[in-house]
Design a protein around this motif. Structure first.
Motif, PDB file in Angstrom:
ATOM      1  N   ALA A 205       0.834  -1.203   0.000  1.00 12.38           N
ATOM      2  CA  ALA A 205       0.000   0.000   0.000  1.00 12.38           C
ATOM      3  C   ALA A 205       0.867   1.251   0.000  1.00 12.38           C
ATOM      4  CB  ALA A 205      -0.923   0.001   1.214  1.00 12.38           C
ATOM      5  N   ASN A 206       0.309   2.322  -0.531  1.00 10.60           N
ATOM      6  CA  ASN A 206       1.028   3.589  -0.603  1.00 10.60           C
ATOM      7  C   ASN A 206       0.452   4.550   0.428  1.00 10.60           C
ATOM      8  OD1 ASN A 206       2.708   5.590  -1.519  1.00 10.60           O
ATOM      9  ND2 ASN A 206       1.552   6.028  -3.383  1.00 10.60           N
ATOM     10  N   TYR A 207       1.315   5.050   1.319  1.00  9.27           N
ATOM     11  CA  TYR A 207       0.882   6.060   2.294  1.00  9.27           C
ATOM     12  C   TYR A 207       0.875   7.403   1.582  1.00  9.27           C
ATOM     13  CZ  TYR A 207       1.729   2.965   6.313  1.00  9.27           C
ATOM     14  OH  TYR A 207       1.698   1.958   7.225  1.00  9.27           O
ATOM     15  N   LEU A 208      -0.312   7.949   1.373  1.00  7.44           N
ATOM     16  CA  LEU A 208      -0.371   9.222   0.658  1.00  7.44           C
ATOM     17  C   LEU A 208      -0.455  10.402   1.610  1.00  7.44           C
ATOM     18  CD1 LEU A 208      -2.596   8.129  -2.301  1.00  7.44           C
ATOM     19  CD2 LEU A 208      -0.233   8.858  -2.375  1.00  7.44           C
ATOM     20  N   ARG A 209      -0.734  10.104   2.868  1.00 11.11           N
ATOM     21  CA  ARG A 209      -0.822  11.183   3.846  1.00 11.11           C
ATOM     22  C   ARG A 209      -0.644  10.567   5.217  1.00 11.11           C
ATOM     23  NH1 ARG A 209      -3.680  16.289   3.740  1.00 11.11           N
ATOM     24  NH2 ARG A 209      -3.672  17.000   5.865  1.00 11.11           N
ATOM     25  N   ASP A 210       0.150  11.193   6.043  1.00 15.57           N
ATOM     26  CA  ASP A 210       0.323  10.714   7.415  1.00 15.57           C
ATOM     27  C   ASP A 210      -0.658  11.427   8.330  1.00 15.57           C
ATOM     28  OD1 ASP A 210       2.512   8.981   6.992  1.00 15.57           O
ATOM     29  OD2 ASP A 210       3.835  10.702   6.804  1.00 15.57           O
ATOM     30  N   GLY A 211      -1.240  10.704   9.254  1.00 18.95           N
ATOM     31  CA  GLY A 211      -2.146  11.326  10.220  1.00 18.95           C
ATOM     32  C   GLY A 211      -2.313  10.444  11.432  1.00 18.95           C
ATOM     33  N   ASP A 212      -2.720  11.059  12.550  1.00 18.48           N
ATOM     34  CA  ASP A 212      -2.836  10.310  13.801  1.00 18.48           C
ATOM     35  C   ASP A 212      -4.273  10.037  14.213  1.00 18.48           C
ATOM     36  OD1 ASP A 212      -0.094  10.158  14.234  1.00 18.48           O
ATOM     37  OD2 ASP A 212      -0.037  12.173  15.100  1.00 18.48           O
ATOM     38  N   ASP A 213      -5.233  10.688  13.559  1.00 18.31           N
ATOM     39  CA  ASP A 213      -6.601  10.628  14.080  1.00 18.31           C
ATOM     40  C   ASP A 213      -7.447   9.502  13.477  1.00 18.31           C
ATOM     41  OD1 ASP A 213      -6.073  12.803  15.698  1.00 18.31           O
ATOM     42  OD2 ASP A 213      -6.611  14.233  14.140  1.00 18.31           O
ATOM     43  N   VAL A 214      -7.411   9.359  12.163  1.00 14.53           N
ATOM     44  CA  VAL A 214      -8.272   8.388  11.488  1.00 14.53           C
ATOM     45  C   VAL A 214      -7.502   7.789  10.304  1.00 14.53           C
ATOM     46  CG1 VAL A 214     -10.502   7.993  10.345  1.00 14.53           C
ATOM     47  CG2 VAL A 214     -10.279   9.845  11.996  1.00 14.53           C
ATOM     48  N   VAL A 223      -9.183   7.153  -4.147  1.00 10.23           N
ATOM     49  CA  VAL A 223      -8.009   7.728  -3.483  1.00 10.23           C
ATOM     50  C   VAL A 223      -8.087   9.258  -3.526  1.00 10.23           C
ATOM     51  CG1 VAL A 223      -5.511   8.050  -3.739  1.00 10.23           C
ATOM     52  CG2 VAL A 223      -6.514   5.746  -3.878  1.00 10.23           C
ATOM     53  N   HIS A 224      -8.514   9.781  -4.657  1.00 11.55           N
ATOM     54  CA  HIS A 224      -8.561  11.235  -4.815  1.00 11.55           C
ATOM     55  C   HIS A 224      -9.685  11.849  -3.989  1.00 11.55           C
ATOM     56  CE1 HIS A 224      -5.496  10.779  -7.860  1.00 11.55           C
ATOM     57  NE2 HIS A 224      -6.177   9.707  -8.247  1.00 11.55           N
ATOM     58  N   VAL A 225     -10.782  11.111  -3.858  1.00 15.41           N
ATOM     59  CA  VAL A 225     -11.893  11.558  -3.014  1.00 15.41           C
ATOM     60  C   VAL A 225     -11.436  11.574  -1.547  1.00 15.41           C
ATOM     61  CG1 VAL A 225     -14.198  10.913  -2.192  1.00 15.41           C
ATOM     62  CG2 VAL A 225     -13.658  10.796  -4.648  1.00 15.41           C
ATOM     63  N   ALA A 226     -10.729  10.512  -1.155  1.00 13.59           N
ATOM     64  CA  ALA A 226     -10.243  10.432   0.232  1.00 13.59           C
ATOM     65  C   ALA A 226      -9.257  11.561   0.538  1.00 13.59           C
ATOM     66  CB  ALA A 226      -9.588   9.073   0.472  1.00 13.59           C
ATOM     67  N   LEU A 227      -8.381  11.865  -0.428  1.00  8.18           N
ATOM     68  CA  LEU A 227      -7.396  12.937  -0.206  1.00  8.18           C
ATOM     69  C   LEU A 227      -8.073  14.302  -0.105  1.00  8.18           C
ATOM     70  CD1 LEU A 227      -4.479  11.830  -2.556  1.00  8.18           C
ATOM     71  CD2 LEU A 227      -4.392  12.011  -0.066  1.00  8.18           C
ATOM     72  N   LEU A 243      -4.338   5.647   3.030  1.00  2.73           N
ATOM     73  CA  LEU A 243      -3.647   4.478   2.484  1.00  2.73           C
ATOM     74  C   LEU A 243      -4.284   4.087   1.161  1.00  2.73           C
ATOM     75  CD1 LEU A 243      -3.061   1.754   5.231  1.00  2.73           C
ATOM     76  CD2 LEU A 243      -1.388   3.004   3.911  1.00  2.73           C
ATOM     77  N   ASP A 244      -3.472   4.041   0.121  1.00  3.25           N
ATOM     78  CA  ASP A 244      -3.927   3.570  -1.197  1.00  3.25           C
ATOM     79  C   ASP A 244      -3.462   2.119  -1.338  1.00  3.25           C
ATOM     80  OD1 ASP A 244      -4.270   2.943  -3.853  1.00  3.25           O
ATOM     81  OD2 ASP A 244      -3.086   4.627  -4.632  1.00  3.25           O
ATOM     82  N   LEU A 245      -4.397   1.203  -1.429  1.00  9.82           N
ATOM     83  CA  LEU A 245      -4.040  -0.223  -1.434  1.00  9.82           C
ATOM     84  C   LEU A 245      -3.237  -0.625  -2.665  1.00  9.82           C
ATOM     85  CD1 LEU A 245      -7.395  -1.772  -0.225  1.00  9.82           C
ATOM     86  CD2 LEU A 245      -5.281  -1.549   1.081  1.00  9.82           C
ATOM     87  N   ARG A 246      -3.444   0.056  -3.783  1.00  9.63           N
ATOM     88  CA  ARG A 246      -2.809  -0.272  -5.067  1.00  9.63           C
ATOM     89  C   ARG A 246      -3.275  -1.625  -5.601  1.00  9.63           C
ATOM     90  NH1 ARG A 246       3.223   1.523  -3.541  1.00  9.63           N
ATOM     91  NH2 ARG A 246       3.341   3.527  -4.573  1.00  9.63           N
TER      92      ARG A 246
END
Lengths: 340, 368
Positions: A205-214, A223-227, A243-246
């Motif tokens: 999977a590709n981590y496209l953004r790091d975050g601590d909450d969700v 993926v683009h909707v999630a971003l 996380l983008d599963l690819r």
């Protein structure tokens, strides 16, 4: 700086580079040459949306137009794969899967297992999926769950031009049948893509953004909707990990679990219908293996359990969007607060 | 006599179009000396501090923390001498009225790296500045010309400066023949020939330092001086686990523990930095090239080549970060050359302490 090309050009480039490298690679499908080479026609179609355009002349005899019989040409591709070639067949719309399902489900997916590893089936089936093009119920589906359900298939769903090229090269070199799913609304998406040959491994999977909450787990166009949702939520102080599963098969379970163990909250976003889907599969995985880390219920944002509507207004409602993802994220955050 | 300076969003590397203001390290009213770190800025590639290019008093903080601003945007006003609030306000108003962001990187004008076949293989290099004896910047193992992004523009203020991607790296050809330091040195010499440069200052980081030492050994007449930063070839030790782990790592989780060893501050290893490194490592031919080079550099924790005997021929500057976890800073001891030790920096000292490194190199190159 790497140059920018579209998702569609990235797929075309991967095909061309692999065909140049390996003479056993060939393309077969409906309209993949599309009249090219016929008297008076130079390079007409190159597939219904032009993804294979230009390859017919670069690789004489290796881009084959098939009659309108999915059963026939997909079967031919499966057979060729067992005999040492590396076919890339194109199922124009994934919605036509029913016409060739036996060849995939009961033949290609089974050979390696049934012949004790003595047969390999290095087949790639490229196929176009997804809603949003006003193409109605028979040309808009997302059947990733169907493929993911079948042992023996690998299922790839790239979200960016970079991944499209690297995952397709990996797919062509893989010795198992790979279903390569391309979203029709992503074809024009531009992104940085190296000119050089590279491959992106499956099951990572590709981590496209790091975050601590969700943790937002998704793949393909979603993926683009999630971003977009994650960017909006960041302005309100909610940090989402995206996380983008690819690939949905193999599935990068470790990355999903690791992220949920950090955030304690999961929202799965899937454009496919919700029953027996990638979204439910991931929800079950996390419920089983990371239950103790969860601070609240898992949320799924998916299409409803209906065919894709033809009405513009209804189709827009059908496809998950950023607002729905944001609402789901707020719900899992609030669930924690009320429990605390 | 007073002067009102505007501090603006820097441009680090070719692809930077905007930066996010992280933290102000100086407050309004604080005196500032040239070279002081004034604020931290984060881009999608990297985080670093913005250093004051002038001295004075920080009179007006314009950019707020968390604000994302384009390259060139106004961050603060620094005044040398006296100026009243009205004069400062007028400068801010005029700047903001006239400021036009340069747009996205696709349209941005300006110098760009070049690529050409040099001695039969594709090479990429990037030239800034002009005049003087040229300086060539040689990156380390697994790096590329962007390792110099905080140094290249500053050094180019006084001469022509060329940063290249070594074979097997960046956007240069990936295939190596012997895969040893000599081959890399020959490539740099071929680039000098290609550019019509008879003699150059050489600066190398880590493995790039050993490449420079090799050039000095093979063609001493072409080397005006050596700037060796955390260099291979100056002692016995190297972190063999780092080399092997970096080469073997195929995903983010495997790569991160190795990448953080490069910096004294592990927070500098961003998600994007890891992703960019993985993208490089996925290119066809890179894995083979890195394995060849790594085995030529070290066996376990021991370096294969001691090149200290080359040092006496040219003026040399040795720079090390005191917290270098790859090659110990103790290798800088006992050398009969000028040494800059930056106690708080790691192996990537030219990035972590760019200002100190740049100042030291500029002074050295002027005298060399």
């Amino acid at each position: 700086m790497a140059r920018k090309i579209s998702y569609q050009q990235a797929i075309n480039e991967a095909l061309a580079q692999e065909m140049r490298r390996d003479e056993s690679v060939f393309i077969i499908g409906e309209d993949v040459a599309g009249g090219a080479g016929a008297p008076g026609e130079d390079d007409a179609w190159g597939g219904v949306l032009g993804v294979t355009k230009g390859l017919y002349h670069q690789f004489p005899g290796r881009v084959l137009d098939a009659p309108l019989s999915e059963l026939g040409y997909v079967g031919a591709a499966v057979g060729a794969a067992t005999q040492g070639l590396r076919p890339v067949c194109e199922l124009m719309f994934v919605d036509f899967a029913g016409c060739c399902l036996d060849q995939i489900l009961n033949q290609a997916a089974k050979f390696r297992y049934m012949f004790g590893g003595k047969a390999v089936t290095p087949l790639v089936m490229r196929t176009m999926y997804g809603a949003g093009l006003r193409a109605a119920a028979q040309h808009s589906q997302m059947l990733t769950s169907l493929w993911t359900h079948i042992p023996g298939l690998k299922v790839v769903c790239p979200s960016s031009p970079y991944d499209a090229k690297g995952l397709l090269i990996q797919a062509i070199r893989d010795n198992d049948p790979v279903i390569f799913c391309e979203h029709k609304l992503l074809y024009s998406l531009q992104g940085e893509v190296p000119e050089e040959v590279y491959s992106v491994p499956f099951g990572e999977a590709n981590y496209l953004r790091d975050g601590d909450d969700v943790t937002l787990v998704t793949y393909g166009r979603m993926v683009h909707v999630a971003l977009e949702a994650a960017n909006n939520l960041a302005r309100q102080g909610i940090d989402c990990e995206v996380l983008d599963l690819r690939t949905t098969s193999p599935l990068d379970e470790d990355s999903i679990l690791e992220s949920v163990e950090k955030t304690g909250r999961l929202v799965v976003i899937d454009e496919a219908n919700p029953r027996c889907s990638v979204a439910t599969d991931i929800s079950a995985l996390v419920a089983q293996k990371a239950f103790a880390a969860l601070k609240g219920p898992i949320e799924m944002v998916t299409a409803p359990h209906t065919p894709v509507p033809f009405s513009d207004a209804l189709e827009d409602l059908y496809i998950p969007d950023a607002a729905k993802v944001e609402a789901a994220v707020r719900k899992v955050i609030d669930a924690k607060r009320s429990a605390a | 006599m007073s002067q009102i300076h505007t501090l603006t969003m820097p441009k680090w590397g070719l692809s930077m179009t905007e930066g996010r203001v992280d933290t102000w390290l100086k407050q309004e009213g604080d005196p500032i000396s040239k070279g002081d770190e004034v604020l931290d800025v984060e881009t999608d590639k990297i985080s670093s501090s913005v250093e004051a290019p002038f001295s004075g008093v920080l009179r007006r903080v314009v950019a707020k923390p968390d604000e994302t601003l384009p390259v060139g945007a106004l961050l603060a006003v620094v005044v040398e001498g006296e100026a009243d609030e009205a004069a400062i306000e007028a400068v801010v108003q005029r700047f903001q009225a006239e400021f036009v962001a340069e747009g996205n990187a696709d349209q941005a004008q300006g110098p760009a790296p070049q690529k050409a076949e040099v001695a039969g293989q594709l090479l990429r290099w990037f030239e800034l500045g002009e005049g003087g004896t040229p300086l060539v910047l040689v990156h380390g193992f697994g790096g590329d010309l962007n390792n110099w992004l905080f140094n290249h523009p500053a050094l180019a203020a006084e001469r022509r400066v060329i940063a290249l991607d070594l074979p097997g790296h960046g956007e240069s050809a990936k295939a190596l023949q012997r895969g040893d330091l000599g081959e890399l040195a020959e490539t740099v010499l071929a680039l000098l020939d290609h550019l019509g440069i008879t003699k150059a200052h050489l600066a190398g980081h880590s493995m790039g330092g050993a490449v420079c030492l090799n050039i000095a050994r093979m063609a001493p007449q072409r080397v005006a001086s050596l700037s060796l930063i955390a260099s291979v070839g100056l002692g016995e030790h190297i972190n063999g686990q780092y080399l092997q782990g970096f080469v073997a790592a195929a995903n983010r989780n495997a790569l991160k523990p190795h990448m953080v060893q490069l910096f004294a501050d592990p927070a500098l290893v961003t998600r994007q930095m890891l992703e960019d490194m993985l993208k490089f490592k996925r290119l066809e031919g890179v894995d083979g090239a890195l394995r060849q080079l790594a085995s030529g550099l070290a066996e376990g924790d021991t370096q294969r080549h001691d090149l200290r005997h080359v040092l006496a021929q040219q003026p040399a500057l040795v720079i090390w970060g005191g917290k270098d976890a790859i090659i110990p800073a103790s290798h800088a001891e006992g050398l009969d050359v000028e040494v800059l030790l930056v106690p708080e920096a790691g192996h990537m000292v030219q990035m972590e302490a760019a200002e100190a490194v740049n100042r030291s190199m500029l002074a050295f190159l002027r005298s060399a």
